[in-house]
Design a protein around this motif. Structure first.
Motif, mmCIF file in Angstrom:
data_model
loop_
_atom_site.group_PDB
_atom_site.id
_atom_site.type_symbol
_atom_site.label_atom_id
_atom_site.label_comp_id
_atom_site.label_asym_id
_atom_site.label_seq_id
_atom_site.Cartn_x
_atom_site.Cartn_y
_atom_site.Cartn_z
ATOM 1 N N ASP A 133 -23.483 -29.357 87.391
ATOM 2 C CA ASP A 133 -24.728 -28.706 86.978
ATOM 3 C C ASP A 133 -25.497 -28.098 88.142
ATOM 4 O OD1 ASP A 133 -26.912 -28.178 84.969
ATOM 5 O OD2 ASP A 133 -27.998 -29.487 86.349
ATOM 6 N N ASN A 217 -34.314 -27.532 68.482
ATOM 7 C CA ASN A 217 -34.908 -27.922 69.758
ATOM 8 C C ASN A 217 -35.690 -26.734 70.330
ATOM 9 O OD1 ASN A 217 -35.177 -28.328 72.658
ATOM 10 N ND2 ASN A 217 -33.770 -30.048 72.422
ATOM 11 N N GLU A 344 -28.224 -27.952 80.175
ATOM 12 C CA GLU A 344 -29.000 -29.139 80.511
ATOM 13 C C GLU A 344 -29.245 -30.032 79.297
ATOM 14 O OE1 GLU A 344 -32.422 -28.944 83.101
ATOM 15 O OE2 GLU A 344 -32.035 -26.807 83.455
ATOM 16 N N VAL A 345 -29.290 -29.444 78.114
ATOM 17 C CA VAL A 345 -29.658 -30.219 76.922
ATOM 18 C C VAL A 345 -28.546 -30.297 75.885
ATOM 19 C CG1 VAL A 345 -32.098 -29.722 77.224
ATOM 20 C CG2 VAL A 345 -30.720 -28.195 75.823
ATOM 21 N N PRO A 412 -37.087 -28.053 79.613
ATOM 22 C CA PRO A 412 -35.755 -28.693 79.629
ATOM 23 C C PRO A 412 -35.817 -30.207 79.800
ATOM 24 C CG PRO A 412 -35.798 -26.761 81.046
ATOM 25 C CD PRO A 412 -37.206 -27.011 80.647
ATOM 26 N N GLU A 413 -36.630 -30.684 80.741
ATOM 27 C CA GLU A 413 -36.687 -32.131 80.979
ATOM 28 C C GLU A 413 -37.211 -32.865 79.747
ATOM 29 O OE1 GLU A 413 -36.972 -30.028 84.929
ATOM 30 O OE2 GLU A 413 -38.041 -29.860 83.028
ATOM 31 N N SER A 415 -36.978 -31.883 76.646
ATOM 32 C CA SER A 415 -35.964 -31.814 75.596
ATOM 33 C C SER A 415 -34.844 -32.812 75.831
ATOM 34 C CB SER A 415 -35.386 -30.395 75.517
ATOM 35 O OG SER A 415 -36.364 -29.475 75.079
ATOM 36 N N ARG A 416 -34.456 -32.997 77.079
ATOM 37 C CA ARG A 416 -33.421 -33.999 77.389
ATOM 38 C C ARG A 416 -33.918 -35.384 77.030
ATOM 39 N NH1 ARG A 416 -32.506 -31.273 82.384
ATOM 40 N NH2 ARG A 416 -33.663 -32.906 83.456
ATOM 41 N N SER A 419 -33.878 -35.994 73.229
ATOM 42 C CA SER A 419 -32.568 -36.167 72.613
ATOM 43 C C SER A 419 -31.837 -37.380 73.138
ATOM 44 C CB SER A 419 -31.710 -34.917 72.871
ATOM 45 O OG SER A 419 -31.437 -34.797 74.255
ATOM 46 N N LYS A 421 -30.423 -37.535 75.921
ATOM 47 C CA LYS A 421 -29.229 -37.054 76.633
ATOM 48 C C LYS A 421 -29.543 -36.952 78.116
ATOM 49 C CE LYS A 421 -26.257 -33.003 77.090
ATOM 50 N NZ LYS A 421 -26.685 -32.600 78.406
ATOM 51 N N ARG A 422 -29.052 -37.897 78.834
ATOM 52 C CA ARG A 422 -29.193 -37.825 80.278
ATOM 53 C C ARG A 422 -27.785 -38.026 80.850
ATOM 54 N NH1 ARG A 422 -32.059 -35.082 83.663
ATOM 55 N NH2 ARG A 422 -31.647 -35.792 85.753
#
Length: 428
Positions: A133, A217, A344-345, A412-413, A415-416, A419, A421-422
């Motif tokens: 990434d 999202n 990212e997401v 973005p942060e 949204s992660r 969800s 999702k990390r």
């Protein structure tokens, strides 16, 4: 910070180089119609509105095929999908060199658009299998320079080929180039081995998020809108800039081709430079919101303002070309940063499909813009610079609205976190 286990720089950049060459071919295929617009419209007896329909038809099935192949790319290796694309493009050039009616030419462009639609999402998905990434901005920006070089070569070579051998010869040349690339890719094309897995669990299964959740999202929706605005500008510029230079600003066919090449070349340093700046900011600890979102929005607003400057009285043709070059250059960073924001997401197992959906929805902007501008030009006169500049102002409006939406809702942060999702990029 993501792990670099399994990252192979030499193979990764060889793949980038080959896909950049395919991007060059892709954009030669797109721009050739705009570059031969004047003799083609004369020979086929097309009005500006009719030509706008033919130009926009390239994108009619673009979106459908992009989504379908995007989902296929989750299951089929990207190297085979890319090979199929290269071979198909080469074959589809020949009918365009032979047809003489608007209907037949329109069908050819529709089919070619369907074949070329999936190129960008599949290529980005392929590159993300090679790069982690924190290193993804530059290879995608480099990929986008294939488009710049393709448009640059188009401006320099297509008018010369048209002048000496006729406008149809350009399609024969493009078919040969596509065939050569396909043979080379068959020899050297490979699949990357980097995938995303939950941090601290190298053997855990790949995460998936319901598509309804991804597609609702706010970050994903804002990226889609940014892409729509970027493609709107791209479709407008590729279709109508050559005619604007020749019909409205009074340059000859070969001279306007050279000016077109200069306009396109201007985009390269801005796209690469802004992508590098974004990647540098990320490396120094800046948030994605700052390094990607705000930077992209600033580029959009700057480009939009310059498109409005075109309409100011008293500018010479040379000054208008210079302003247009800067206006079109700044927003091109979108094509590097938007997929990175999505990645990212979106989990790797769904990334190909989401980038495909993004490209499909975004490319509708390139389908609508040429037709709308064609109507504006026909209504105000195809030799009036003001008519074309009114058309280009639609791009400015789209860019500003998309930037404002992103500044409000693209996080973005956040949204992660929402969800759950990390993820980190590791070797498969």
């Amino acid at each position: 910070m993501n792990s670099l286990d399994g990252y192979r720089p030499r193979a990764a950049w060889m793949t980038t180089l080959m896909l950049t060459a395919l991007a060059l071919i892709n954009f030669l295929d797109k721009i050739v119609l705009g570059m031969v617009a004047v003799p083609l419209m004369r020979e086929l007896n097309l009005s500006p509105a009719q030509f706008g329909v033919v130009a926009g038809s390239f994108f009619w099935l673009f979106a459908v095929s992009t989504v379908l192949v995007g989902f296929l790319s989750n299951r089929i290796q990207t190297r085979w999908l890319l090979l199929a694309m290269g071979m198909t493009w080469a074959v589809l050039q020949i009918p365009q060199a032979l047809f003489s009616s608007m209907a037949a030419f329109l069908v050819s462009r529709v089919v070619l658009g369907a074949a070329e639609g999936p190129f960008y999402p599949v290529s980005v998905h392929a590159l993300y299998k090679w790069f982690p990434d924190e290193k993804r901005n530059m290879p995608v920006a480099f990929l986008n320079q294939g488009a710049v070089v393709g448009l640059l070569l188009a401006g320099l070579l297509i008018p010369v080929i048209t002048h000496h051998w006729g406008w149809r010869t350009n399609f024969v040349v493009l078919g040969i180039i596509g065939a050569v690339w396909s043979v080379l890719w068959l020899c050297v094309g490979r699949e990357g081995n980097l995938v995303q897995r939950p941090r601290g669990s190298a053997s855990a299964p790949l995460q998936k998020v319901p598509y309804r959740k991804l597609l609702s999202n706010p970050t994903v929706l804002c990226v889609f809108f940014l892409g729509f605005a970027g493609y709107w500008m791209l479709g407008a510029n590729m279709t109508w800039l050559p005619t604007y230079l020749e019909q409205a600003l009074g340059y000859s066919g070969i001279t306007s081709g050279r000016w077109f090449a200069l306009v396109i070349a201007t985009a390269a340093p801005f796209s690469l430079g802004l992508s590098w700046l974004s990647q540098r900011m990320l490396a120094r600890g800046a948030s994605s919101r700052s390094a990607r979102v705000r930077l992209l929005c600033a580029a959009f607003v700057g480009g939009a303002c310059l498109f409005f400057v075109l309409m100011l009285p008293g500018l010479s043709p040379g000054q208008k070309v210079a302003v247009f070059a800067l206006a079109g250059a700044l927003p091109t960073v979108c094509f590097a940063l938007a997929p990175a924001l999505l990645s990212e997401v979106v989990p790797d197992a769904q990334r190909g499909a989401l980038i495909g959906i993004h490209t499909a929805l975004a490319s509708t902007g390139a389908a609508i813009a040429p037709m709308l501008i064609g109507r504006i030009v026909q209504a105000h006169g195809n030799t009036s610079a003001h008519a074309y500049e009114l058309g280009f102002a639609t791009s400015a409006g789209m860019l500003i609205v998309a930037a404002l939406a992103a500044l409000c809702w693209l996080h973005p942060e956040r949204s992660r976190g929402a969800s759950g999702k990390r993820v980190a990029t590791t070797a498969a």
